[in-house]
Write a protein that holds these residues in place. Structure first.
Motif, PDB file in Angstrom:
ATOM      1  N   VAL A   1       6.500  10.783   1.594  1.00 29.61           N
ATOM      2  CA  VAL A   1       5.401   9.841   1.823  1.00 29.61           C
ATOM      3  C   VAL A   1       5.944   8.503   2.336  1.00 29.61           C
ATOM      4  O   VAL A   1       5.407   7.913   3.281  1.00 29.61           O
ATOM      5  CB  VAL A   1       4.580   9.638   0.528  1.00 29.61           C
TER       6      VAL A   1
ATOM      7  N   THR B   1       1.695   9.185  -5.767  1.00 25.72           N
ATOM      8  CA  THR B   1       1.986  10.574  -5.406  1.00 25.72           C
ATOM      9  C   THR B   1       2.948  11.205  -6.406  1.00 25.72           C
ATOM     10  O   THR B   1       2.739  12.343  -6.878  1.00 25.72           O
ATOM     11  CB  THR B   1       2.577  10.641  -3.993  1.00 25.72           C
TER      12      THR B   1
ATOM     13  N   THR C   1       5.016   7.389   6.357  1.00 23.84           N
ATOM     14  CA  THR C   1       4.050   6.296   6.529  1.00 23.84           C
ATOM     15  C   THR C   1       4.686   5.014   7.042  1.00 23.84           C
ATOM     16  O   THR C   1       4.046   3.956   7.050  1.00 23.84           O
ATOM     17  CB  THR C   1       3.352   5.990   5.188  1.00 23.84           C
TER      18      THR C   1
ATOM     19  N   THR D   1       1.194   4.049  -2.807  1.00 23.03           N
ATOM     20  CA  THR D   1       0.860   5.442  -2.479  1.00 23.03           C
ATOM     21  C   THR D   1       1.976   6.389  -2.893  1.00 23.03           C
ATOM     22  O   THR D   1       1.717   7.469  -3.471  1.00 23.03           O
ATOM     23  CB  THR D   1       0.586   5.578  -0.968  1.00 23.03           C
TER      24      THR D   1
ATOM     25  N   VAL E   1      -0.502  11.154   6.286  1.00 21.57           N
ATOM     26  CA  VAL E   1      -0.422  10.770   4.872  1.00 21.57           C
ATOM     27  C   VAL E   1      -0.960  11.862   3.940  1.00 21.57           C
ATOM     28  O   VAL E   1      -0.285  12.241   2.973  1.00 21.57           O
ATOM     29  CB  VAL E   1      -1.138   9.416   4.641  1.00 21.57           C
TER      30      VAL E   1
ATOM     31  N   VAL F   1       0.833  -1.210   0.000  1.00 24.52           N
ATOM     32  CA  VAL F   1       0.000   0.000   0.000  1.00 24.52           C
ATOM     33  C   VAL F   1       0.866   1.257   0.000  1.00 24.52           C
ATOM     34  O   VAL F   1       0.626   2.202  -0.766  1.00 24.52           O
ATOM     35  CB  VAL F   1      -0.953  -0.001   1.220  1.00 24.52           C
ATOM     36  N   VAL F   2       1.895   1.293   0.851  1.00 24.51           N
ATOM     37  CA  VAL F   2       2.696   2.511   0.940  1.00 24.51           C
ATOM     38  C   VAL F   2       3.546   2.709  -0.305  1.00 24.51           C
ATOM     39  O   VAL F   2       3.750   3.843  -0.773  1.00 24.51           O
ATOM     40  CB  VAL F   2       3.577   2.492   2.211  1.00 24.51           C
TER      41      VAL F   2
ATOM     42  N   ILE G   1       1.286  13.782   1.128  1.00 24.71           N
ATOM     43  CA  ILE G   1       0.921  13.755  -0.294  1.00 24.71           C
ATOM     44  C   ILE G   1       0.743  15.166  -0.830  1.00 24.71           C
ATOM     45  O   ILE G   1       1.060  15.450  -1.998  1.00 24.71           O
ATOM     46  CB  ILE G   1      -0.379  12.938  -0.484  1.00 24.71           C
TER      47      ILE G   1
END
Length: 729
Positions: free
Chosen positions: A389, A368, A393, A364, A690, A360-361, A694
């Motif tokens: 990010v 971004t 995170t 992300t 987060v 997920v990170v 972002i």
């Protein structure tokens, strides 16, 4: 040349048809690692158990005998990215100390570099809004690089090595995004410095490593302190014992060679290696581990002794009842091991969240970067935002939220005399609002006492005690113990189910049933304790009755009052006689009680309370309590309980006091509160951090400070679980 690996020395039996081995595993740092290893090993056919102990980086494995070679587990762990080898307590402690020192060195290097780089960053920050020349700024940036790059290369090893092992085996862990974030921040800073840019992020990268190392060092040392409890127990185990091989000849042999029925010699200053009963000698022993009492106990003929007890003064002969892994100390150690490996539903929730983190990170951060590029930002600015990010995170706070609380809480419970025997016992105990006590052996002590000893003439009581030494009946043992008898009467004869008789100074003496001693009239005319058993003693025409009973635990009244003060309902369900149960309930001010109940009756009552919405804590010790212990929402047993009850109970408490019941409830409630707090802290941090990262308003430096601060906050909050129990008054 083919090399075989033989691990049979480390394999032991774990029951009929089941084998067990413990493996030490390097690189296990978080709940995500635990879940990954357990899943990876559980898929091997015929594996019945794969459980990771994060406290001492150990995995316990059980499998069907004859189906697997233990070396397969080591190969599988290597595929998962972890190096493993057979676990040995001594080598594990050495490795733990070495790792702690290495982490401390890494932390020292990172902290020193952070201070220096931050000092160099101050004139750059101020110069960017004043008249600093580009050449001066480049000089400070290159000087920062000269400090930060080698420092990060050394201090980042705990994370880089772990990430490389995971990636080389085509997997990920929490250290992968950490390493990527640090390397990207350093790489971009070098590029920025080469192109004479205003900003570089050497301070962010080295500061991130510093805070991460602080958290990892604190976490490791917290686990070492909890693990030291188990280490202290292991240190109580004597490896050898002096066994009698003749009337006056002893041989020093390994404990594994001792069998029940053997006689061993216990000298002053030695720790007992076995469980047994003193058959000759007199001394003082320290067995506070079992009884919870710090005062020395007088040991003489008939006194039980346990492995780990320290003999203080005299020499004792002890007949062995259990040795090696069958001793009570070994059982306590196994229960403590269960506590350290305990897994709860909150931990499982944390595991699932941590497993989802890496993909997920990474997604992300990538989205971004692409999003900012599409929005018109330069690749440079987009990558800087993506790095922020990645850093902000980092799931360390989430991964530590539950395990740290459980580790601290289980250690605090052990100090209060409570051992966990179930993974989610803490949460279920915290929810308990109604307690059902068994009476015999739970509210009362397991040992019998002579309640009217002061009413018996001293010479008569001494004679009765000597005669009692010739009987195997527990009531007779209580009489002998109370009388301080040391020498049995020669020629005594025991009649099964009746009592024991002998001749002393030409007069027949008897101890046993009133009818056996001709003392029925005394029983009928006496006002006796309703909870007591009656044993008679006769010396010719002289007749006496002794009232023998289990006394209430010394703090039972205070514990019942403390439970009521905490808003917990209380009742007694006992299979004992009504007068005995009524007397105990009256003494403890418990209005709700039932006597003569069967195991089925207890279960029916528990189910009735469940239907009313109650969360029942059952506290019992007998084999007949095992079904109700299993039926309750959560259950506890004293260490003196039958093995079946101990195996069924979620928690086991040590010693004579009942106070550990209240201490366990207080600790569990505090731990559950802290678990929820930590989860909300971790979730709340990410919900806030987060979107901010972002949006591009957070630099990698601020991201590093925010992420590290959240992890340390969670750990410090978890340490509050060390002192949860309120004073019992």
């Amino acid at each position: 040349m083919h090399v075989t690996r033989d691990f049979s020395h480390y394999v032991r039996s774990a029951g009929e048809g089941i084998k067990h081995i413990d493996l030490a595993v390097e690189g296990v740092h978080c709940a995500g690692c635990m879940a990954k290893i357990e899943r990876g090993l559980s898929v091997i056919p015929d594996v019945t158990l794969a459980r990771v102990n994060l406290t001492d980086r150990r995995v316990a494995l059980e499998w069907k005998a004859g189906t697997l070679d233990p070396s397969r587990f080591i190969d599988r762990l290597e595929e998962l990215g972890y190096k493993a080898y057979p676990f040995e307590t001594e080598s594990a402690e050495v490795a733990e100390v070495a790792e702690s020192r290495f982490l401390l060195r890494c932390l020292g290097v990172a902290a020193f570099a952070t201070m220096n780089v931050m000092m160099l960053s101050i004139p750059v920050w101020s110069g960017n809004v004043s008249d600093m020349l580009p050449e001066q700024r480049d000089f400070f940036h290159w000087l920062s690089a000269l400090i930060a790059l080698p420092a990060a290369a050394y201090a980042g090893q705990p994370f880089f090595r772990s990430a490389w092992r995971a990636l080389s085996n085509k997997t990920t862990n929490m250290d992968v995004p950490i390493s990527i974030g640090v390397i990207l921040a350093l790489g971009m800073s070098v590029v920025e410095t080469i192109h004479h840019a205003e900003h570089a992020y050497f301070d962010a990268a080295i500061m991130l490593l510093t805070f991460l190392l602080v958290g990892r060092f604190l976490d490791q040392n917290m686990r070492r302190r909890t693990r030291a409890v188990a280490g202290n127990l292991a240190a109580l185990k004597a490896e050898t014992a002096a066994r009698f091989v003749g009337p006056d000849e002893i041989s020093q042999v390994p404990v594994a060679a001792i069998n029940p029925g053997d006689v061993v010699l216990l000298r002053p200053g030695e720790r007992c290696a076995v469980d047994g009963t003193v058959i000759e000698g007199r001394s003082e022993i320290d067995q506070s581990l079992i009884t919870g009492e710090t005062l020395y106990v007088t040991a003489e003929q008939g006194t039980p002794v346990y492995a780990g007890s320290m003999n203080i003064s005299g020499t004792l002969r002890v007949r062995v009842s259990a040795a090696s892994e069958a001793t009570l100390l070994a059982e306590i150690t196994r229960l403590l091991d269960n506590a350290l490996q305990a897994r709860s539903r909150y931990m499982r929730l944390s595991d699932r969240a941590s497993r989802l983190y890496a993909p997920v990170v990474h997604a992300t951060a990538l989205i971004t970067i692409l999003g900012w590029v599409i929005a018109g930002a330069s690749w440079h600015d987009a990558i800087v935002t993506g790095v922020a990010v990645l850093i902000i995170t980092c799931p360390c706070a989430l991964g530590l939220a539950i395990p740290t609380v459980q580790t601290v809480a289980s250690g605090a419970m052990f100090k209060s005399g409570v051992l966990l025997n179930s993974g989610d016992a803490i949460e279920r105990l915290a929810e308990a609002d109604h307690v059902i006590f068994d009476k015999t052996g739970t509210l009362t002590l397991p040992d019998l006492e002579v309640m009217n000893a002061a009413d018996i003439p001293a010479d008569i009581f001494e004679l009765a005690g000597r005669l009692a030494l010739s009987s195997h009946h527990p009531v007779a043992a209580a009489v002998a113990q109370a009388a301080g008898a040391r020498s049995p009467i020669v020629g005594a004869v025991e009649e099964a189910g009746q009592g024991v008789r002998a001749v002393a100074d030409g007069i027949e003496i008897r101890l046993g049933r009133p009818s056996f001693c001709g003392a029925e009239a005394l029983v009928g005319g006496a006002t006796l304790d309703p909870e007591a058993s009656v044993v008679a003693f006769s010396k010719g025409a002289e007749k006496f009755i002794l009232s023998v009973r289990q006394g209430l635990r010394p703090d039972a009244q205070a514990v019942i009052a403390a439970l009521k003060a905490r808003g917990i309902g209380i009742e007694i369900l006992s299979g004992d006689r009504e007068p005995a149960v009524k007397a105990a309930a009256h003494a403890l001010s418990i209005p709700e009680w039932r006597a003569g109940v069967t195991p089925a009756d207890k279960i029916a009552r528990i189910e009735e309370l469940k239907r009313r919405g109650a969360r029942v804590l059952m506290v019992g010790d007998g084999m007949n309590d095992a079904p109700s212990l299993a039926a309750a929402h959560v259950s506890m047993s004293p260490i003196s309980a039958a093995h079946l009850s101990q195996a069924t109970a979620d928690l086991v408490f040590l010693g004579r006091p009942l106070a550990p019941v209240v201490a366990a409830i207080d600790s569990a409630r505090k731990a559950l509160h802290l678990m929820r707090q930590n989860l909300w802290l971790a979730i709340g941090y990410n919900v806030l951090a987060v979107p901010v990262a972002i949006s591009g308003v957070v630099t990698p430096l601020i991201a590093a400070a925010a992420m590290s601060g959240s992890s340390i906050l969670v750990m410090l909050n978890s340490l509050r679980a060390r002192s949860a129990s309120r004073e019992i008054v």
